[in-house]
Design a protein around this motif. Sequence first.
Motif, mmCIF file in Angstrom:
data_model
loop_
_atom_site.group_PDB
_atom_site.id
_atom_site.type_symbol
_atom_site.label_atom_id
_atom_site.label_comp_id
_atom_site.label_asym_id
_atom_site.label_seq_id
_atom_site.Cartn_x
_atom_site.Cartn_y
_atom_site.Cartn_z
ATOM 1 N N LYS A 47 0.832 -1.202 0.000
ATOM 2 C CA LYS A 47 0.000 0.000 0.000
ATOM 3 C C LYS A 47 0.867 1.253 0.000
ATOM 4 N N ARG A 50 2.442 1.790 -3.416
ATOM 5 C CA ARG A 50 1.456 2.289 -4.379
ATOM 6 C C ARG A 50 1.173 3.768 -4.152
ATOM 7 N N ASP A 76 -8.009 6.412 -6.220
ATOM 8 C CA ASP A 76 -8.231 5.065 -5.677
ATOM 9 C C ASP A 76 -8.894 5.201 -4.306
#
Length: 117
Positions: A47, A50, A76
């Motif tokens: 995470k 990203r 996102d």
Amino acid sequence: MAGSKLNSGVKASTLLEVIVSMVIIVLVFGIAMMIYSNVMRLSLSAKKIRVEALLQETMLNAGHSSTNTNQSFTIDDFRIEQEAKPYTGESNLMEIHLTAYDQNQQKVAELQKVIIN
């Protein structure tokens, strides 16, 4: 003489020995779980990787954009806050600060850069 075999002593653990061994097992398991949770908390997660890539991409877009203002947007599952201000002492430089928050409003990553306006 079949009954004489029943009187032979069978080795067994006492209740106290069983309780002591269980306490030792629970302590070792507890210490192992603390170590595991610290390693997982401090490790570089997918995470975070990203989010850092998203911040890099957003920083590139902010560098090419002529209007650098303070804004907040969602990409996102992350909320990214962009703060742009003139760099101290220079009129043609802008300081851009990006901060990414997850769904729980916890700061995941930060990126700060000075660009030519």
